[in-house]
Design a protein around this motif. Sequence first.
Motif, PDB file in Angstrom:
ATOM      1  N   THR B  75      25.387  29.833  19.304  1.00  0.00           N
ATOM      2  CA  THR B  75      25.454  29.075  18.050  1.00  0.00           C
ATOM      3  C   THR B  75      24.382  27.993  17.964  1.00  0.00           C
ATOM      4  O   THR B  75      24.091  27.499  16.877  1.00  0.00           O
ATOM      5  CB  THR B  75      26.828  28.403  17.876  1.00  0.00           C
ATOM      6  N   GLY B  76      23.824  27.618  19.095  1.00  0.00           N
ATOM      7  CA  GLY B  76      22.786  26.580  19.095  1.00  0.00           C
ATOM      8  C   GLY B  76      23.319  25.185  19.374  1.00  0.00           C
ATOM      9  O   GLY B  76      22.551  24.225  19.409  1.00  0.00           O
ATOM     10  N   THR B  77      24.636  25.051  19.564  1.00  0.00           N
ATOM     11  CA  THR B  77      25.181  23.719  19.858  1.00  0.00           C
ATOM     12  C   THR B  77      24.662  23.176  21.192  1.00  0.00           C
ATOM     13  O   THR B  77      24.656  21.967  21.400  1.00  0.00           O
ATOM     14  CB  THR B  77      26.720  23.741  19.877  1.00  0.00           C
ATOM     15  N   ASP B  79      21.670  22.988  22.069  1.00  0.00           N
ATOM     16  CA  ASP B  79      20.483  22.175  21.787  1.00  0.00           C
ATOM     17  C   ASP B  79      20.859  20.730  21.490  1.00  0.00           C
ATOM     18  O   ASP B  79      20.179  19.804  21.919  1.00  0.00           O
ATOM     19  CB  ASP B  79      19.707  22.754  20.598  1.00  0.00           C
TER      20      ASP B  79
END
Lengths: 205, 232
Positions: B75-77, B79
């Motif tokens: 999900t990119g969380t 980052d």
Amino acid sequence: MLREVAFRVEPGEVVGLLGPNGAGKTTTIRLLLGLLRPSAGTARIAGRAGYLPETFAAYDSLSVTGYLRFCCRLRELPNAAIELALAAARAEDLARRPIGRLSRGQRQRVGLAQAFLGAPPALVLDEPTTGLDPEQIVDARAVLRESAADGAAVLVSTHLLAEAAAICDRVVVLVGGAVVAEERPGEAADLEARYLGLVGQAGLL
Amino acid sequence: MIRAVLRKEMVALWASPLPYVVGAAFHAVLGVLVVNQLEVRQQAVVQPMFPLAGFLLLFVVPILAMRTFAEEIRTGTIDLLLAVPVPPGPLVVGKWLAVWCTTLVVLAPAGLVVVLAHLWGRPDDGPAITGFAGLALLAASLAAVGVLASALTASQPVAAMITVFGTLALWFAHVGSAVVSTGSALASVSLSERLRTFAGGAIDTADVAYFACVTAAALILAGLAVDLRRLR
């Protein structure tokens, strides 16, 4: 790949990062935040940065307040920062809502709130108005200007030339991984003409 | 920071159907196998439960651990966490503790087997206590390996499969130890052999050290994997 990229964002300034798809805007931001390591040169932020990624994702099982409380713990901020951040992002009405049930625009406002937590001295925002409705876009632009007026250094990556013209003190134009111009945006129509000229010179039009 | 990560992970885990579904399936299968063992033996003993429960944990823990990092990567969380920046250590330990604690909660109803054994006879409580201690240590190691696998990929099913096949290899490492020159070394890294001592009612510090080493090594490697993701 980036090459010949050099620019500064001073406190109190909103700088726009412009460029066509694949120009290196997101890579530049990821380098600044330490999410990528440069093969040469340095990228540095003086102090803590609030960051909003291009596609903001959070934890669907948490409420907005629960998520911001989690962010506060990680950043060692008091819970009082939550109310201020929600107010800054015009997201007070979302405080008790589960993140999993928010619309795209509402999620974006939560993303802005987490970036504003603790009023960081630097804000790095990748397409901050994506998904917002027109009224919220106007609000978000005002909030960014307010943050700069309060002394924050604000770097905004955007595709929208009108947005850059509306809020930026300066724009940095990236084409093919290199900075091809760094100037005042001026009026939206002027900026559009100059931008298209720069991109056209680079053979991308 | 560890507490914040632990709390967030516990909320995320228990808000999903995973612990409930996996727990129900675990106890249904374990119940059938244990009752079968008791019928065969015609004795009110709990020792046979521990190898069975240990083997089933090889499938339960990977499912509980698979989302820890893989979901954040997908999900990119991750980052946002790395940009804060959150050091990998507290992140890894918080997530591992959440998986371990959840596994212990899922495992807890197995204590009813001890209660049932007491209703039917007078079993020795020593092996029950050491057996559960062994399962707790095994769960800690499996959770650490699961978190490591999850840190290596954005795909939850891939993370689960890496953990299942990796730990199955360790579980059966002793098989064939008699026919290869490195047999004793293989037997010494076998999870099932290490659990056997606990199920027998004894606690060997070498076994405790083994589980502690596997756990620590997997957590350190998971931390490195997260750090490497930042610096790619």
